[in-house]
Motif scaffolding. Structure first.
Motif, PDB file in Angstrom:
ATOM      1  N   ASP A  45       1.500  -7.409  -3.095  1.00 32.43           N
ATOM      2  CA  ASP A  45       2.146  -8.418  -2.259  1.00 32.43           C
ATOM      3  C   ASP A  45       3.104  -7.772  -1.272  1.00 32.43           C
ATOM      4  OD1 ASP A  45       2.690 -11.312  -1.746  1.00 32.43           O
ATOM      5  OD2 ASP A  45       4.718 -10.725  -2.355  1.00 32.43           O
ATOM      6  N   THR A  46       3.801  -6.715  -1.719  1.00 35.58           N
ATOM      7  CA  THR A  46       4.732  -6.010  -0.815  1.00 35.58           C
ATOM      8  C   THR A  46       3.986  -5.372   0.343  1.00 35.58           C
ATOM      9  OG1 THR A  46       6.254  -5.554  -2.641  1.00 35.58           O
ATOM     10  CG2 THR A  46       6.427  -4.149  -0.687  1.00 35.58           C
ATOM     11  N   LEU A  47       2.874  -4.691   0.050  1.00 37.71           N
ATOM     12  CA  LEU A  47       2.110  -4.050   1.120  1.00 37.71           C
ATOM     13  C   LEU A  47       1.473  -5.086   2.035  1.00 37.71           C
ATOM     14  CD1 LEU A  47       0.393  -1.036  -0.666  1.00 37.71           C
ATOM     15  CD2 LEU A  47       2.350  -1.022   0.846  1.00 37.71           C
ATOM     16  N   ASP A  48       0.992  -6.173   1.463  1.00 37.94           N
ATOM     17  CA  ASP A  48       0.424  -7.254   2.274  1.00 37.94           C
ATOM     18  C   ASP A  48       1.485  -7.794   3.235  1.00 37.94           C
ATOM     19  OD1 ASP A  48      -1.393  -9.210   3.129  1.00 37.94           O
ATOM     20  OD2 ASP A  48      -0.618 -10.647   1.670  1.00 37.94           O
ATOM     21  N   ASP A  49       2.689  -7.985   2.709  1.00 40.38           N
ATOM     22  CA  ASP A  49       3.792  -8.480   3.538  1.00 40.38           C
ATOM     23  C   ASP A  49       4.143  -7.476   4.626  1.00 40.38           C
ATOM     24  OD1 ASP A  49       6.257 -10.372   3.834  1.00 40.38           O
ATOM     25  OD2 ASP A  49       7.113  -8.351   3.680  1.00 40.38           O
ATOM     26  N   MET A  50       4.143  -6.177   4.296  1.00 39.92           N
ATOM     27  CA  MET A  50       4.501  -5.150   5.283  1.00 39.92           C
ATOM     28  C   MET A  50       3.448  -5.020   6.371  1.00 39.92           C
ATOM     29  SD  MET A  50       6.172  -2.100   2.979  1.00 39.92           S
ATOM     30  CE  MET A  50       7.876  -2.197   2.442  1.00 39.92           C
ATOM     31  N   LEU A  51       2.223  -5.383   6.073  1.00 39.76           N
ATOM     32  CA  LEU A  51       1.195  -5.372   7.109  1.00 39.76           C
ATOM     33  C   LEU A  51       1.342  -6.570   8.056  1.00 39.76           C
ATOM     34  CD1 LEU A  51      -1.918  -4.284   5.005  1.00 39.76           C
ATOM     35  CD2 LEU A  51      -0.881  -2.994   6.871  1.00 39.76           C
ATOM     36  N   HIS A  52       1.996  -7.620   7.579  1.00 38.32           N
ATOM     37  CA  HIS A  52       2.151  -8.826   8.400  1.00 38.32           C
ATOM     38  C   HIS A  52       3.485  -8.886   9.125  1.00 38.32           C
ATOM     39  CE1 HIS A  52      -1.170 -10.249   5.810  1.00 38.32           C
ATOM     40  NE2 HIS A  52      -1.450 -11.069   6.812  1.00 38.32           N
ATOM     41  N   PHE A  53       4.480  -8.152   8.578  1.00 35.52           N
ATOM     42  CA  PHE A  53       5.822  -8.219   9.166  1.00 35.52           C
ATOM     43  C   PHE A  53       6.425  -6.817   9.222  1.00 35.52           C
ATOM     44  CE2 PHE A  53       5.019 -12.227   7.032  1.00 35.52           C
ATOM     45  CZ  PHE A  53       5.319 -13.159   8.023  1.00 35.52           C
ATOM     46  N   ASP A  54       7.256  -6.608  10.227  1.00 36.92           N
ATOM     47  CA  ASP A  54       7.955  -5.342  10.372  1.00 36.92           C
ATOM     48  C   ASP A  54       9.204  -5.398   9.498  1.00 36.92           C
ATOM     49  OD1 ASP A  54       9.201  -3.027  11.081  1.00 36.92           O
ATOM     50  OD2 ASP A  54       9.031  -3.321  13.254  1.00 36.92           O
ATOM     51  N   ARG A  55       9.147  -4.728   8.309  1.00 38.56           N
ATOM     52  CA  ARG A  55      10.232  -4.810   7.344  1.00 38.56           C
ATOM     53  C   ARG A  55      11.231  -3.664   7.483  1.00 38.56           C
ATOM     54  NH1 ARG A  55      10.496  -9.969   6.389  1.00 38.56           N
ATOM     55  NH2 ARG A  55       8.592 -10.835   5.407  1.00 38.56           N
ATOM     56  N   ARG A  56      11.134  -2.905   8.563  1.00 39.25           N
ATOM     57  CA  ARG A  56      12.167  -1.918   8.821  1.00 39.25           C
ATOM     58  C   ARG A  56      13.473  -2.618   9.191  1.00 39.25           C
ATOM     59  NH1 ARG A  56      10.043   1.384  13.613  1.00 39.25           N
ATOM     60  NH2 ARG A  56       9.538  -0.745  14.241  1.00 39.25           N
ATOM     61  N   GLU A  57      14.579  -1.919   8.994  1.00 33.96           N
ATOM     62  CA  GLU A  57      15.867  -2.507   9.370  1.00 33.96           C
ATOM     63  C   GLU A  57      15.876  -2.853  10.845  1.00 33.96           C
ATOM     64  OE1 GLU A  57      19.199  -0.206   8.283  1.00 33.96           O
ATOM     65  OE2 GLU A  57      18.698  -0.130   6.141  1.00 33.96           O
TER      66      GLU A  57
END
Length: 991
Positions: free
Chosen positions: A811-823
């Motif tokens: 789920d974390t990787l799926d989310d990171m592919l959809h959103f830019d989770r960098r600061e």
């Protein structure tokens, strides 16, 4: 003598027991040395039996104050000497014994006393004095003076020990006590210390057991009494071997593993548990006899016939012990050379790690020394394997010797330190498989083959689930794409374009033309023509509708026909799969029961009659429609339409101007209305206004649908994970025996904190996932170093054994592919396609991510709760040695070059020594070592001392037991740093 010469060949040492004197030993010794008798016996030892002045018996005080007593006997003591000259024993020992007796009360002269060195004459004198001292009426009851003196002579233990305390006898004798007589010695509060003293002064205890079980019981009682328990079973031969008496020649259960020398006996007593066996045959002896092809009996290194090499280098022909062989020597003495050659002749697979037989040393291409020599191993089945020293074993050769060169162990340690070793994994699986019970191997030769069989159906089920995940991913990606603002905007823009098209169409409605029939003057004139045209137009509309209905029906039938073809193909494919399944099932069923057939267990019933009927009807319907659409007969649809169109054209050509323009107007209006209807359309007509409105309206339902699809994917992932867990359980069931064995090491009083299990681990996820990502694009995985560090952190946090932890990772990787989770990204939504490298497809990366092909069952091996890669080089080396020595159940000879390298002495003594001792019980072990803890403390049955004569380029080897004086001297010199150095350390330690 004849009976002794007829003893089985296993009898090599005989003790000749004489009471007080040494005449029997002297006679037998003379027969062997002077007359050539007893060639079957390697060693004769003199044993002198003496009666001690200690009484044996039981005295018990009754309640009434009286005493009851058993019969009283004396305790007999045995002194076992080295094979000394009889005169030395007479002079140095017997001549020092001078018992003293007061035979007449208050006698003040020697007439009433006897004190003398023990000789035949002095015993006769003692007997006569005894007879003279008894009443006259009792003298007739006594035997001859010699016999009476013999029967009455007793000595004190102290006198015996004092007589043995001679320089000439130092290290040349052993004291033994009879177990049965000692048992009879009083064991009460007044005599416990005396009883223990008698036995503890002795080196040995003798017994003559009826069977090995009786011996075990007797030794157990000694151990429980906390006294000397070095108990030997003796024949106590009072009868010939042909007698039924248990005390007969050859009825002995004692086996001693040592040189047939007195020094060998001393060594055996020092290592009593390992060197002495009481029973019908030692287990190792039986093991060797039943596995004669797996034990090396000799090693030969010789020059090839016709060689013209000047230097000798090798001329070796060494017998080898089937237990533990230690090769010792100073640096450059040829220790590793001997190990390499033995391993080469045994077709080792580790020949690339040779330290002597390599291109830098003996195989140097410049001098080509190796090509002049042959190495050979002789086996206990009398066969021999020979190899040229310049040739490696072939790929197809069978490995008969396991070799662990120092460089091989170092390479494995380095690989493990870097995070993993494919070589170690392979070796570990082999070792683990040796612990799988034969009945659980199902006839397979390796762990991989057995596991493939065990998990085949699990893998099939997993593949089916992965296909379902792929389909779900496709739907999710399709719906995610529809939910993007860009997609909605596209729909809206297309709707707006259609609306503008409609508005434009409404603005171009044909200009009204007056109906000429509205004029009274022309009513009659055009009425008939108009009505006729109208009738023809109505007929044309009907004909066109009929044609449209036929074409619509044909489209339906063609689609039905395509579906029927697919259904037929699917049925055919299923039949092929079923046939293949039956074919694969057949041999498995045959292993269970040759008469068991797959068709008896299952049956695939296929009835395509209805399908075939529908297919035929569909084909017929399509043919009928095609015929109706293409028929050119007068009554056909085509001809009737053509006729009506021609009639309309004819009438129109005859109409007046006004009538003709009005007809054209009506046709334009009808065409305009059809165009308007097409633009407006309905929700089922693609690219129409109503369809676009319906599509836009349906976007509102997509979030709920996506949620449902994602939940469905989660359930599928859970099932895939469950399949992986099932595979792990199959691995674990096969690994349980070795795990139990590792736990059992505690029984050896060994600190071996190994923990072994199977778990789910990822294999190369980071290396497979990140190269698919465009790390130059803005997103969670932007930046090569940053994304590598990010992924390492994520992988470190996840526990793939736990399904919830695994789902969180996905789920974390799926989310990171959809959103830019960098600061710096602020959670900005990203397009998946933009996150991938050129040519990459979202479907591909999601199938990889959620298909979890990167999750595999992997062993988990820790030492002191630390992973292998976190251990020090010494600990990793120890771990490897423990596996090869203790865990590996392979029974071919094991050759190790310097196993003590990188290990501290405490670990060597507490762990490695015990592992080597355990290993030599079930296989032949040959090791090169510099450490006395291994060669001496492991009690190597054979020591090979290597030296090199640099002047003549000659390697020399001498071999023998550690008890042999020459070998012992070399051990002290090489391993202990010479005797003065050893004594100096001992003195400094205060030991």
């Amino acid at each position: 003598m004849l009976d002794l010469e007829a003893l089985p060949p296993e009898f090599k040492v005989i003790g000749i027991n004489d009471y007080i004197f040494i005449d029997g030993y002297e006679r037998v010794r003379k027969e062997k040395s002077e007359n050539g008798r007893l060639k079957n016996i390697d060693l004769l030892l003199p044993v002198i039996e003496l009666r001690l002045d200690k009484f044996a018996g039981v005295v018990k005080k009754e309640k009434d104050g009286t005493y009851s007593q058993s019969g009283w006997t004396r305790i007999n003591l045995h002194v076992v000497f080295d094979a000394l000259d009889p005169e030395v024993i007479r002079q140095q020992f017997l001549g020092s014994l001078a018992p003293c007796y007061d035979l007449i009360p208050d006698s003040s002269n020697w007439k009433g006393k006897w004190s003398s060195v023990i000789t035949r004459n002095s015993l006769t004198e003692l007997g006569q004095m005894i007879i003279d001292s008894v009443p006259a009426d009792k003298k007739a009851d006594y035997a001859s003076p010699l016999e009476e003196g013999f029967n009455n002579l007793c000595v004190s233990l102290e006198k015996v020990m004092e007589a043995l305390n001679k320089h000439a006898l130092a290290g040349k004798y052993l004291i033994a006590v009879g177990k049965t007589e000692w048992d009879n010695l009083k064991w009460d509060n007044q005599s416990i210390a005396e009883k223990k003293n008698v036995l503890n002064k002795a080196n040995l205890v003798f017994t003559a057991a009826e069977n090995p079980a009786a011996y075990d019981s007797a030794r157990k009682r000694l151990i429980e009494s906390n006294v000397k328990n070095t108990l030997l079973d003796c024949s106590d031969a009072h009868a010939l071997s042909s007698s039924a008496d248990k005390d007969r020649i050859g009825n002995c259960f004692t086996w001693i593993k040592a040189d047939a020398t007195f020094e060998g006996l001393l060594q055996a007593l020092t290592e009593f548990e390992d060197r002495v066996f009481i029973g019908d045959a030692p287990p190792k002896r039986l093991l060797v006899e039943s596995n004669r092809t797996k034990y090396v009996s000799k090693l030969r290194v010789s020059r090839k016939p016709g060689s013209t090499l000047a230097d000798t280098w090798f001329d070796v022909d060494l017998p080898l012990s089937h237990d533990l062989v230690a090769i010792i020597g100073n640096k450059g003495s040829g220790k590793s050379a001997l190990a390499d050659i033995a391993a080469l002749a045994g077709d080792t697979k580790n020949f690339k790690s040779f330290s002597f037989l390599n291109d830098r040393r003996f195989r140097n291409p410049r001098n080509k020394l190796a090509q002049h020599f042959l190495g050979a191993l002789g086996w206990h089945d009398s066969t021999e394997t020979e190899r040229q020293l310049d040739q490696d074993p072939t790929e197809t050769s069978v490995e008969r010797v396991k070799y662990l060169p120092q460089s091989y162990l170092e390479t494995l340690c380095n690989e493990l330190g870097d995070g993993g070793s494919a070589t170690f994994d392979t070796e570990l699986r082999k070792i683990i498989y040796t612990h799988v019970p034969e009945e659980s191997r199902l006839g397979y030769d390796s762990m991989d083959e057995l596991l493939n069989f065990k998990v085949a159906e699990i893998d099939s089920a997993r593949e089916r689930l992965i296909k379902e995940i792929s389909k779900t991913n496709a739907e999710i990606l399709h719906n995610e794409n529809r939910l993007t603002p860009k997609f909605k905007q596209s729909l809206q823009e297309q709707l707006d374009a259609k609306s503008a098209e409609l508005k434009s169409l409404e603005g171009s409605k044909p200009t009204q033309v007056d109906d000429p029939t509205a004029s009274d003057t022309s009513v009659e004139e055009s009425k008939a023509a108009t009505e006729k045209i109208q009738a023809l137009e109505d007929e044309l509309i009907k004909l066109r509708n009929d044609e449209k209905l036929l074409r619509d029906k044909k489209a339906i039938e063609v689609k039905r026909q395509a579906v029927l073809i697919r259904v037929t193909q699917a049925i055919s494919n299923h039949k092929k799969t079923y046939d293949q399944f039956i074919a694969e099932l057949a041999p498995m069923l045959a292993e269970v029961d040759e008469g068991l057939k797959a068709v008896e267990l299952m049956d695939l019933r296929m009835d395509t009659t209805k399908i075939e009927a529908i297919s035929s009807a569909t084909k017929a319907s399509i043919a009928t429609i095609d015929n109706a659409l293409s028929n050119q007969e007068p009554s056909s649809l085509n001809k009737r339409r053509e006729s009506a169109e021609a009639a309309v054209a004819d009438i129109k050509s005859k109409l007046g101007e006004k009538e003709r323009l009005f007809i054209i107007f009506k046709e334009q209006v009808a065409k305009w209305e059809r165009s308007k209807a097409d633009i407006l359309g309905n929700k089922d007509k693609t690219q129409s206004i109503e369809w676009f409105k319906a599509e836009i309206a349906s976007l509102g339902t997509l979030p709920a649908k996506l949620t449902e699809l994602r939940l469905s994917r989660v359930e599928l992932v859970k099932k895939v994970h469950a399949q992986i867990v099932m595979t792990v359980e199959e691995y674990r069931r096969l690994y349980e025996p070795v795990q139990e064995f590792v736990k059992s090491a505690a029984q050896m009083d060994m600190h071996l904190p190994l923990d072994f299990d199977v778990r789910i681990e990822e294999a190369g996820f980071q290396e497979q996932f990140l190269p698919r990502i465009n790390r130059q694009s803005r997103g969670s995985f932007s930046g090569v170093d940053e994304s590598n560090q990010l992924m390492r952190g994520l992988l470190k946090e996840v526990n793939f054994v736990n399904v919830e932890s695994t789902l969180k990772f996905l789920d974390t990787l799926d989310d990171m592919l959809h959103f830019d989770r960098r600061e710096s990204g602020g959670g900005r939504e990203t397009m998946i396609a933009d996150q991938l490298r050129r040519g990459g497809e979202p479907q591909e990366i999601f199938d990889y991510l959620f298909g979890m092909s990167y999750l595999l069952p992997r062993y988990s091996l820790t030492y002191d709760q630390q992973e292998i890669s976190q251990l020090s080089p010494g600990e990793r080396g120890l771990l490897l040695l423990v596996f090869y020595l203790l865990v590996d159940k392979d029974d071919i000879p094991l050759i190790i070059d310097q196993p003590e390298e990188n290990l501290d002495n405490q670990t060597i003594f507490k762990v490695l020594v015990k592992c080597i001792k355990a290993a030599k019980q079930r296989r032949q072990v040959i090791m090169v070592t510099h450490n006395p803890n291994l060669a001496v403390v492991c009690d190597a049955e054979q020591i090979i001392c290597a030296t090199c004569d640099k002047a003549t380029n000659t390697f020399n080897y001498i071999a023998g037991g550690i008890e042999a004086p020459l070998i012992k001297a070399r051990v002290v010199e090489i391993l202990e740093g010479t005797e003065p150095a050893f004594k100096n350390r001992k003195q400094k330690y205060g030991l």
